[in-house]
Design a protein around this motif. Structure first.
Motif, PDB file in Angstrom:
ATOM      1  N   THR A  95       0.844  -1.195   0.000  1.00 60.34           N
ATOM      2  CA  THR A  95       0.000   0.000   0.000  1.00 60.34           C
ATOM      3  C   THR A  95       0.880   1.245   0.000  1.00 60.34           C
ATOM      4  O   THR A  95       1.800   1.348   0.807  1.00 60.34           O
ATOM      5  N   VAL A  96       0.583   2.148  -0.927  1.00 62.90           N
ATOM      6  CA  VAL A  96       1.291   3.427  -0.959  1.00 62.90           C
ATOM      7  C   VAL A  96       0.277   4.517  -0.626  1.00 62.90           C
ATOM      8  O   VAL A  96      -0.840   4.511  -1.154  1.00 62.90           O
ATOM      9  N   VAL A  97       0.657   5.407   0.245  1.00 64.27           N
ATOM     10  CA  VAL A  97      -0.234   6.482   0.677  1.00 64.27           C
ATOM     11  C   VAL A  97       0.411   7.828   0.399  1.00 64.27           C
ATOM     12  O   VAL A  97       1.617   7.980   0.608  1.00 64.27           O
ATOM     13  N   GLY A  98      -0.390   8.758  -0.076  1.00 63.58           N
ATOM     14  CA  GLY A  98       0.108  10.112  -0.266  1.00 63.58           C
ATOM     15  C   GLY A  98      -0.919  11.112   0.234  1.00 63.58           C
ATOM     16  O   GLY A  98      -2.114  10.944  -0.001  1.00 63.58           O
ATOM     17  N   ALA A  99      -0.465  12.126   0.925  1.00 61.60           N
ATOM     18  CA  ALA A  99      -1.360  13.181   1.409  1.00 61.60           C
ATOM     19  C   ALA A  99      -1.071  14.459   0.630  1.00 61.60           C
ATOM     20  O   ALA A  99       0.097  14.789   0.374  1.00 61.60           O
ATOM     21  N   PHE A 100      -2.129  15.144   0.247  1.00 58.02           N
ATOM     22  CA  PHE A 100      -1.986  16.320  -0.615  1.00 58.02           C
ATOM     23  C   PHE A 100      -2.712  17.523  -0.012  1.00 58.02           C
ATOM     24  O   PHE A 100      -3.745  17.348   0.646  1.00 58.02           O
ATOM     25  N   ALA A 117      -6.606  15.893   0.487  1.00 55.65           N
ATOM     26  CA  ALA A 117      -6.872  14.666  -0.280  1.00 55.65           C
ATOM     27  C   ALA A 117      -5.842  13.607   0.058  1.00 55.65           C
ATOM     28  O   ALA A 117      -4.660  13.910   0.254  1.00 55.65           O
ATOM     29  N   LEU A 118      -6.309  12.395   0.124  1.00 56.64           N
ATOM     30  CA  LEU A 118      -5.445  11.252   0.366  1.00 56.64           C
ATOM     31  C   LEU A 118      -5.541  10.338  -0.851  1.00 56.64           C
ATOM     32  O   LEU A 118      -6.634  10.059  -1.338  1.00 56.64           O
ATOM     33  N   LEU A 119      -4.389   9.902  -1.340  1.00 53.72           N
ATOM     34  CA  LEU A 119      -4.382   8.898  -2.411  1.00 53.72           C
ATOM     35  C   LEU A 119      -3.882   7.583  -1.825  1.00 53.72           C
ATOM     36  O   LEU A 119      -2.879   7.560  -1.104  1.00 53.72           O
ATOM     37  N   LEU A 120      -4.595   6.507  -2.166  1.00 52.73           N
ATOM     38  CA  LEU A 120      -4.219   5.174  -1.712  1.00 52.73           C
ATOM     39  C   LEU A 120      -3.974   4.300  -2.922  1.00 52.73           C
ATOM     40  O   LEU A 120      -4.881   4.113  -3.740  1.00 52.73           O
ATOM     41  N   ALA A 121      -2.780   3.775  -3.023  1.00 52.03           N
ATOM     42  CA  ALA A 121      -2.501   2.843  -4.118  1.00 52.03           C
ATOM     43  C   ALA A 121      -2.257   1.462  -3.537  1.00 52.03           C
ATOM     44  O   ALA A 121      -1.615   1.327  -2.491  1.00 52.03           O
ATOM     45  N   ARG A 122      -2.812   0.464  -4.207  1.00 50.63           N
ATOM     46  CA  ARG A 122      -2.516  -0.915  -3.816  1.00 50.63           C
ATOM     47  C   ARG A 122      -1.754  -1.555  -4.970  1.00 50.63           C
ATOM     48  O   ARG A 122      -2.186  -1.504  -6.117  1.00 50.63           O
ATOM     49  N   VAL A 123      -0.629  -2.147  -4.649  1.00 47.27           N
ATOM     50  CA  VAL A 123       0.226  -2.777  -5.662  1.00 47.27           C
ATOM     51  C   VAL A 123       0.249  -4.265  -5.373  1.00 47.27           C
ATOM     52  O   VAL A 123       0.568  -4.670  -4.261  1.00 47.27           O
ATOM     53  N   ASP A 124      -0.126  -5.080  -6.365  1.00 52.02           N
ATOM     54  CA  ASP A 124      -0.134  -6.522  -6.104  1.00 52.02           C
ATOM     55  C   ASP A 124       0.814  -7.321  -6.985  1.00 52.02           C
ATOM     56  O   ASP A 124       0.767  -8.550  -6.980  1.00 52.02           O
ATOM     57  N   SER A 125       1.672  -6.624  -7.736  1.00 49.58           N
ATOM     58  CA  SER A 125       2.686  -7.376  -8.487  1.00 49.58           C
ATOM     59  C   SER A 125       3.611  -8.042  -7.479  1.00 49.58           C
ATOM     60  O   SER A 125       4.022  -7.415  -6.506  1.00 49.58           O
ATOM     61  N   PRO A 126       3.943  -9.312  -7.711  1.00 53.68           N
ATOM     62  CA  PRO A 126       4.768 -10.003  -6.718  1.00 53.68           C
ATOM     63  C   PRO A 126       6.241  -9.593  -6.809  1.00 53.68           C
ATOM     64  O   PRO A 126       6.701  -9.089  -7.828  1.00 53.68           O
ATOM     65  N   GLU A 163       6.107   9.490  -7.925  1.00 53.15           N
ATOM     66  CA  GLU A 163       5.112  10.287  -8.653  1.00 53.15           C
ATOM     67  C   GLU A 163       4.300  11.155  -7.688  1.00 53.15           C
ATOM     68  O   GLU A 163       4.003  12.308  -7.985  1.00 53.15           O
ATOM     69  N   PHE A 164       3.912  10.587  -6.555  1.00 51.41           N
ATOM     70  CA  PHE A 164       3.163  11.362  -5.559  1.00 51.41           C
ATOM     71  C   PHE A 164       3.994  12.567  -5.114  1.00 51.41           C
ATOM     72  O   PHE A 164       3.506  13.697  -5.050  1.00 51.41           O
ATOM     73  N   THR A 165       5.255  12.293  -4.804  1.00 53.34           N
ATOM     74  CA  THR A 165       6.139  13.355  -4.313  1.00 53.34           C
ATOM     75  C   THR A 165       6.320  14.438  -5.378  1.00 53.34           C
ATOM     76  O   THR A 165       6.206  15.634  -5.090  1.00 53.34           O
ATOM     77  N   ASP A 166       6.568  13.990  -6.619  1.00 57.09           N
ATOM     78  CA  ASP A 166       6.776  14.955  -7.704  1.00 57.09           C
ATOM     79  C   ASP A 166       5.547  15.835  -7.946  1.00 57.09           C
ATOM     80  O   ASP A 166       5.672  16.958  -8.432  1.00 57.09           O
ATOM     81  N   ALA A 167       4.365  15.297  -7.631  1.00 53.55           N
ATOM     82  CA  ALA A 167       3.144  16.073  -7.845  1.00 53.55           C
ATOM     83  C   ALA A 167       2.887  17.037  -6.684  1.00 53.55           C
ATOM     84  O   ALA A 167       1.887  17.754  -6.686  1.00 53.55           O
ATOM     85  N   GLY A 168       3.778  17.015  -5.686  1.00 54.88           N
ATOM     86  CA  GLY A 168       3.646  17.977  -4.600  1.00 54.88           C
ATOM     87  C   GLY A 168       2.979  17.438  -3.343  1.00 54.88           C
ATOM     88  O   GLY A 168       2.401  18.205  -2.561  1.00 54.88           O
ATOM     89  N   ALA A 169       3.065  16.119  -3.136  1.00 51.67           N
ATOM     90  CA  ALA A 169       2.463  15.554  -1.922  1.00 51.67           C
ATOM     91  C   ALA A 169       3.095  16.169  -0.678  1.00 51.67           C
ATOM     92  O   ALA A 169       4.290  16.475  -0.668  1.00 51.67           O
ATOM     93  N   ILE A 170       2.279  16.351   0.359  1.00 52.08           N
ATOM     94  CA  ILE A 170       2.813  16.781   1.657  1.00 52.08           C
ATOM     95  C   ILE A 170       3.724  15.683   2.181  1.00 52.08           C
ATOM     96  O   ILE A 170       4.815  15.912   2.662  1.00 52.08           O
ATOM     97  N   TRP A 171       3.240  14.481   2.080  1.00 53.41           N
ATOM     98  CA  TRP A 171       4.087  13.324   2.354  1.00 53.41           C
ATOM     99  C   TRP A 171       3.570  12.153   1.527  1.00 53.41           C
ATOM    100  O   TRP A 171       2.405  12.105   1.140  1.00 53.41           O
ATOM    101  N   ALA A 172       4.433  11.198   1.224  1.00 56.14           N
ATOM    102  CA  ALA A 172       4.061  10.006   0.466  1.00 56.14           C
ATOM    103  C   ALA A 172       4.976   8.883   0.905  1.00 56.14           C
ATOM    104  O   ALA A 172       6.188   9.079   1.034  1.00 56.14           O
ATOM    105  N   THR A 173       4.409   7.731   1.148  1.00 55.46           N
ATOM    106  CA  THR A 173       5.222   6.637   1.670  1.00 55.46           C
ATOM    107  C   THR A 173       4.560   5.295   1.397  1.00 55.46           C
ATOM    108  O   THR A 173       3.337   5.229   1.217  1.00 55.46           O
ATOM    109  N   GLU A 174       5.368   4.268   1.352  1.00 56.52           N
ATOM    110  CA  GLU A 174       4.796   2.927   1.320  1.00 56.52           C
ATOM    111  C   GLU A 174       4.503   2.528   2.752  1.00 56.52           C
ATOM    112  O   GLU A 174       5.374   2.598   3.620  1.00 56.52           O
ATOM    113  N   SER A 175       3.266   2.155   3.002  1.00 54.99           N
ATOM    114  CA  SER A 175       2.890   1.781   4.353  1.00 54.99           C
ATOM    115  C   SER A 175       3.459   0.407   4.661  1.00 54.99           C
ATOM    116  O   SER A 175       3.244  -0.547   3.919  1.00 54.99           O
TER     117      SER A 175
END
Lengths: 466, 466
Positions: A231-236, A284-293, A307-319
């Motif tokens: 799970t990747v989370v970004g706050a904007f 706004a919060l963006l939640l990405a789920r990545v399921d590639s093994p 990409e989240f960071t480049d778009a100006g996220a306040i913070w972005a991280t893999e949970s």
């Protein structure tokens, strides 16, 4: 419709279905006469009939065709466009009791189900065989597969795994028109490919019960996903920034299994209700789920953070915290019911090209402000499928009026951006006007041609879609 | 058709298209009047018209509608079912000069093309932007995307990546019927999801020019695949063993990007022609291509080797030699032309549920023996889509007669196994009888209803499909 006509229709219904399954009681009828669409008109049905077999459906269609009684099919009634709302003088055909999983073919990765099987029940049943049915509308715990087929339902994971139509290999349906009202026909196939004749299966999917009644569905399945999703989370600090992050993810060719957005109003409503511990202070919060093994998944997650960071996220991280990741997706699932607690919610379902997501968010903000309407937005952002939710205080007629104006303007804004008025909920009653503005006249004429060919008597869910 | 009628039709055509693009010369007409289907009847066209714009197509359709002149659209003529064969008294509408790539939208992973763009040309153009258009029929070096859309073309990689219909987001088409003959309509969308109205885009795909003339196509693209594909090869002492290996791969939920089969006759023909160094002594060769990146790909390849071995392969291995791997897939691509050198080839295109592949191979062997017909088989085995190729010595009428009996029996065998008479080539002329045996009467009645609604005058490719 005169009382005599109604009486003779009811008598006809009772000849083909046991009387205890022909409901006339006004309270029962009322409960079965609408879906979850706010403010869509509801007609007065003369009866609701619970069917158990295809033969019953066929017999009912024959009776209704003879008497010119409209038929509105329904499953669980979780639709959001009014597509399952009763029409005056018609019957409600309740398919929710046709709920057998007829076959799970583990050799060919497919299953055959009746239309009343609930989406999540199928998921659970096939999971026991190591298989997966991906389409996951938010209503999956209650919605039937027949309803999913009727609306071509989407959900969170269609970004990577496609929508209902991508999984429907074949159908049985009771139809009318050139086949004769009450004919049961087999459409489609059990093979992974096939081009024998026109794609009538695909045509029935998404037709909202206006071309016939689906009585059996053959669905493609996938192997259950392997490995642990990330799970990747970004706050904007603004919706538009979040939209730019979505456009960036698409442009870079990343395909997470889900890419969801929640705005501040949603987060606040969920947090107030459920105290999941989600921080409601960002726009706004963006939640990405990545399921590639394996490594591929790790690389994809890292690229999304970038990409989240480049778009100006306040913070972005893999949970890295499963509990936190689950809470975030739970917040996404609960957003709609959390908002409904506050008053009637008019649900929008626009879809725009993904590069236009930032522009659409800007339009949402402008329209909300222009009409003084509170709009919360949840979105399958990665698909460009946005659900602005128009909130109105209970009983405030003026707010309701303003919301309905904003609703139509949101449709026009989506059309102007090259988008569509409905990404996954269907046209039903609420989007008929928008659809006419979206599609050209020739397209509408062909749609009408299909409807007239399949249902010259106009008894299958009349007044919906077209 | 009288000489006067023909003259007035030609005059009509020349009013809307410059005369130098209206061909009447019998030799030119003959060359443009058929596709690659062996022994499908070819009618006598009155003219072949090379169009350059949608407006020309629209004007032509109006002229033809007025005079009731049939229109057979064609691209490169690489079809294998006779779908593009001319009909008596009709015109051939040659779209191969409408070959502009109008737009490559790297932001939204889609492109807009004219119907005459060649499949491989599009692949090359989008590759420059790091994008990929997956559908890859064997004819991709010559076939046009309009033709691919008309037949819903498949190919090798549709096992994992889907067929043409899965990539067509929208279309422009010149139609008739309720929209009025000669109307240009826009169908579908540019968004990744959308449910506004019936899926007319999907209906047009695979309709073989019988519902209108496609003039523009909006196609979904994918990011170019990353990493180096792996090739797994297995040699089998019988086709049925190879079929069991295919069933095993499916049952285990493995999804290689391609899983192809070549039998001994194919291998011999290719080797004799091209000397690729492929060993032609085994009864069947299975080729799997795995494109999952990293560890996942390595594990998938190993699992496929295991399935091949468990099914009784003489040997099975992951090829570590790129030159060898490429030679094997080259052999697959060359099988059809290699066999054509030996005499007329009648191409079958059955598709069965994948667990039935071994049974279908047994049927192929029995039918070949019963009718004394030499049958070579190439197959998109992982899809259950088999191409038994019926070989006949040039000029041997009795062999041709036996081959045509075997052809129909192969269709019946596929139907009996729950399959379809055409997996990806289309119905055209050759599969009309088979389609009527495959589909139930109600289904055919609905197909006919669609055709009548869209083309009440019956001028769009009459006699094809239905």
């Amino acid at each position: 419709m005169t009382a005599d006509t109604v009486a003779s229709a009811v008598e006809g219904l009772r000849r083909v279905v046991p009387p205890e399954r022909v409901a006339l009681d006004p309270d029962v009828l009322r409960g079965l006469s609408h879906d979850e669409a706010e403010w869509a008109p509801v007609g007065a049905a003369i009866a609701a009939v619970r069917v158990r077999t295809e033969a019953e459906v066929a017999a009912l269609v024959r009776v209704c065709a003879e008497l010119r009684v409209p038929i509105v099919a329904r499953g669980a009634g979780t639709g959001l466009s009014g597509g399952a709302n009763a029409v005056d003088g018609g019957i409600v055909l309740d398919l929710s009791q046709m709920r057998e999983i007829l076959e799970i073919d583990t050799e060919n990765l497919l299953c055959v189900v009746q239309p009343g099987v609930v989406n999540n029940d199928l998921k659970a049943a096939v999971a026991e065989h190591g298989l997966w049915y991906p389409p996951d509308p938010a209503s999956a715990p209650w919605a039937t597969l027949g309803g999913n087929v009727a609306t071509n339902a989407g959900g969170l994971c269609c970004l990577k795994y496609g929508v209902t139509r991508d999984y429907v290999l074949g159908l049985r349906a009771v139809v009318g028109g050139p086949a004769g009202y009450g004919s049961a026909v087999a459409l489609g196939r059990r093979t992974s490919k096939g081009v024998a004749g026109y794609d009538l299966t695909g045509l029935m999917v998404g037709s909202e019960g206006t071309l016939g009644i689906v009585t059996e569905i053959t669905l493609r399945l996938r192997p259950a996903p392997v490995g642990h999703p990330r799970t990747v989370v970004g706050a904007f600090s603004s919706l538009v920034d979040a939209g730019r992050a979505v456009a960036g993810v698409t442009r870079r060719g990343l395909t997470p299994a889900a890419l969801e957005l929640l705005d501040r109003v949603c987060l606040e409503a969920v947090e107030e209700w459920k105290q999941l511990g989600v921080d409601p202070t960002t726009a706004a919060l963006l939640l990405a789920r990545v399921d590639s093994p394996g490594t591929a998944g790790a690389e994809e997650a890292t690229a999304i953070v970038t990409e989240f960071t480049d778009a100006g996220a306040i913070w972005a991280t893999e949970s890295t915290d499963d509990v936190e990741a689950e809470a975030l997706f739970e917040a996404r699932r609960l957003a709609y019911p959390a908002l409904e607690r506050l008053g009637p919610v008019l649900t929008e379902d626009v879809c725009v090209p993904r590069s236009k997501v930032p522009a659409m968010f800007a339009q949402i903000e402008a329209i909300a402000s222009r009409h003084d309407v509170r709009i919360a937005t949840v979105a399958h952002a990665g698909d460009g499928n946005l659900h602005p939710l128009l909130l109105t205080p209970p009983g405030d007629d003026d707010a309701r009026h303003r919301a309905m104006l904003a609703f139509e303007e949101l449709l026009d804004a989506a059309i102007a951006l090259g988008g569509t008025v409905t990404g996954e909920h269907g046209v039903g009653l609420l989007k008929r006007g928008g659809m006419l503005r979206e599609l050209d006249a020739g397209n509408i004429a062909l749609q009408r041609g299909v409807k007239d060919a399949f249902d010259p008597l106009g008894i299958f869910n009349p007044g919906k879609v077209l």
